[in-house]
Enzyme design. Structure first.
Site, short mmCIF file in Angstrom:
data_model
loop_
_atom_site.label_atom_id
_atom_site.label_comp_id
_atom_site.label_asym_id
_atom_site.label_seq_id
_atom_site.Cartn_x
_atom_site.Cartn_y
_atom_site.Cartn_z
N LYS A 1 0.82 -1.22 0.00
CA LYS A 1 0.00 0.00 0.00
C LYS A 1 0.85 1.26 0.00
O LYS A 1 0.48 2.26 -0.60
CB LYS A 1 -0.93 0.01 1.22
N LYS B 1 -4.63 -9.83 -6.69
CA LYS B 1 -5.81 -10.11 -5.87
C LYS B 1 -6.98 -9.24 -6.35
O LYS B 1 -6.76 -8.10 -6.73
CB LYS B 1 -5.45 -9.76 -4.42
N LYS C 1 -11.14 -3.75 -4.63
CA LYS C 1 -11.97 -2.61 -5.04
C LYS C 1 -11.13 -1.41 -5.45
O LYS C 1 -11.62 -0.51 -6.11
CB LYS C 1 -12.93 -2.23 -3.91
P1 TYM Z 1 -10.58 -5.52 4.00
O1 TYM Z 1 -11.72 -4.60 4.02
O2 TYM Z 1 -9.43 -5.21 3.10
O3 TYM Z 1 -11.05 -6.99 3.68
C1 TYM Z 1 -12.12 -7.57 4.36
C2 TYM Z 1 -12.05 -9.09 4.28
O4 TYM Z 1 -12.15 -9.55 2.94
C3 TYM Z 1 -11.07 -10.42 2.63
N1 TYM Z 1 -10.71 -10.25 1.21
C4 TYM Z 1 -10.57 -11.24 0.32
N2 TYM Z 1 -10.73 -12.58 0.44
C5 TYM Z 1 -10.52 -13.33 -0.67
N3 TYM Z 1 -10.18 -12.81 -1.89
C6 TYM Z 1 -10.03 -11.48 -2.04
N4 TYM Z 1 -9.71 -10.98 -3.24
C7 TYM Z 1 -10.23 -10.63 -0.90
N5 TYM Z 1 -10.17 -9.28 -0.72
C8 TYM Z 1 -10.47 -9.07 0.59
C9 TYM Z 1 -9.95 -9.97 3.56
O5 TYM Z 1 -9.01 -10.98 3.74
C10 TYM Z 1 -10.74 -9.65 4.83
O6 TYM Z 1 -11.01 -10.82 5.56
N6 TYM Z 1 -7.55 -5.46 7.72
C11 TYM Z 1 -8.83 -6.12 7.50
C12 TYM Z 1 -9.96 -5.46 8.28
C13 TYM Z 1 -9.87 -5.62 9.76
C14 TYM Z 1 -9.99 -6.84 10.50
C15 TYM Z 1 -9.89 -6.48 11.87
C16 TYM Z 1 -10.19 -8.15 10.12
C17 TYM Z 1 -9.68 -4.62 10.69
N7 TYM Z 1 -9.70 -5.14 11.93
C18 TYM Z 1 -9.95 -7.43 12.89
C19 TYM Z 1 -10.24 -9.12 11.16
C20 TYM Z 1 -10.14 -8.74 12.49
C21 TYM Z 1 -9.11 -6.15 6.00
O7 TYM Z 1 -8.46 -6.80 5.29
O8 TYM Z 1 -10.11 -5.49 5.51
#
Ligand code: TYM
Length: 336
Positions: free
Chosen positions: A113, A195, A198
């Site tokens: 990022k 991956k 969005k």
């Molecule tokens: P975020 O919003 O980037 O993603 C949310 C969840 O979606 C999963 N994900 C995917 N899984 C499979 N294929 C993909 N292409 C894909 N894109 C996203 C991510 O692995 C995630 O599970 N940092 C975290 C948010 C967070 C969090 C937490 C999660 C903040 N605090 C505490 C667990 C526990 C995140 O990735 O958000």
């Protein structure tokens, strides 16, 4: 009882990757009566990259409504906004003081990022994982359902929890990630090396949960496919068709082996046409429910209900943590 905790950012709308990698697992875990679930929209994490205030508000509401529309039930699970429970920011700060620069510098998501921001890397992006660690530890989570990209963040959380426990005495449960066997990393429809995300500049690379059927159709029919025609799963040799087969399998419940059998002797075109139906069938009822929730105004009440459940657990943990660390507690919090 096992505690389950997870979150999604509201820095944009949700993609099919979020749905398959995370939400499908949330639902499974929620439906086990042995689990107590906390699902949050991590709006504090969303602002680690610059957000337009109006858009942030809209997206935060949209992500929360999509949780409910997907079948997360306000009576079974606590669904809440991270910013509604101030203990998250407090715990994030405490985790900052516990972590080392070196371990945060090793986070691959930070490395990826920060490349986009060049000289002016927001420091919030650097400390993103410590805020995230605080999220899990506040709820004494046993299980954290996430996609594969979050594994390293959960390993860091385990290290920080152990470090705290060693330094101040047994306080935190050590959480474990729960990553789906199939669908943990859904790839871009335009480039199977990336991956699905969005934030992809190429809109054709991702399908959102609110895409109209004709948009879904266009994106799937235009998805890049490997040379050859055979619908066969092979991540190394045929990563693009394998990604589409993974999506098909996760959304239909049909195993990869059975998909191979079903399309034996058929071409990519026939498979893609059916995949459009599978995706539309999955997302149409969710989109219908999503509209109803947005129009009804019930969202705010459900989020309030979730925040109350979250407060009850999070506030207890943060008091315990502060007491262990030697903070002077306010007089109304002193134990008799
Ligand atoms: P975020 O919003 O980037 O993603 C949310 C969840 O979606 C999963 N994900 C995917 N899984 C499979 N294929 C993909 N292409 C894909 N894109 C996203 C991510 O692995 C995630 O599970 N940092 C975290 C948010 C967070 C969090 C937490 C999660 C903040 N605090 C505490 C667990 C526990 C995140 O990735 O958000």
């Amino acid at each position: 009882m096992k505690r389950v905790m997870s979150g999604m950012q509201s820095s944009g709308t949700l993609t099919m990757g979020n749905y398959i990698g995370a939400i499908l697992n949330y639902k499974k875990l929620q439906d086990d009566p042995e689990n107590e679930c906390f699902f949050t929209v991590v709006d504090l994490h969303a602002i680690t990259t610059p957000q337009d205030p109006k858009l942030l508000k809209e997206q935060t509401e949209a992500v929360a409504a999509l949780y409910f529309a997907s079948g997360i039930d306000a009576d079974k699970s606590a669904v809440f906004l991270q910013s509604h429970v101030p203990a998250h920011a407090e715990m994030g700060w405490i985790m900052n003081t516990l972590s080392y620069m070196g371990e945060l510098e090793r986070m691959t998501q930070f490395k990826d990022k920060s490349q986009k921001h060049q000289e002016s890397i927001p420091s919030g992006l650097f400390t993103y994982p410590t805020l995230m660690a605080g999220d899990m530890l506040l709820y004494q989570a046993d299980i954290v359902p996430v996609g594969e990209d979050q594994k390293q963040h959960i390993e860091l959380t385990r290290d920080l929890a152990q470090r705290f426990n060693q330094r101040y005495g047994e306080t935190f449960k050590i959480p474990s990630s729960e990553i789906p066997e199939v669908g943990a990393r859904i790839m871009s429809l335009q480039d199977a090396k990336k991956k699905m995300s969005k934030s992809d500049e190429n809109q054709g690379g991702f399908i959102t949960m609110v895409d109209e059927p004709n948009v879904i159709k266009k994106k799937i029919m235009r998805a890049t496919t490997d040379s050859g025609n055979e619908v066969r799963f092979d991540k190394e040799e045929k990563p693009e068709i394998s990604n589409l087969m993974t999506i098909y399998s996760c959304l239909s419940g049909i195993s990869i082996k059975d998909i191979e059998k079903k399309y034996d002797g058929l071409m990519y075109g026939a498979f893609k046409k059916d995949l459009v139906d599978v995706v539309v069938e999955q997302f149409s009822p969710i989109q219908q429910k999503y509209k109803e929730i947005r129009e009804s105004g019930s969202l705010y009440h459900m989020l309030q209900q979730g925040a109350e459940k979250a407060h009850a657990v999070a506030d207890r943990t943060i008091e315990d943590v502060k007491e262990k660390m030697g903070f002077v507690l306010p007089v109304n919090k002193l134990k008799k």
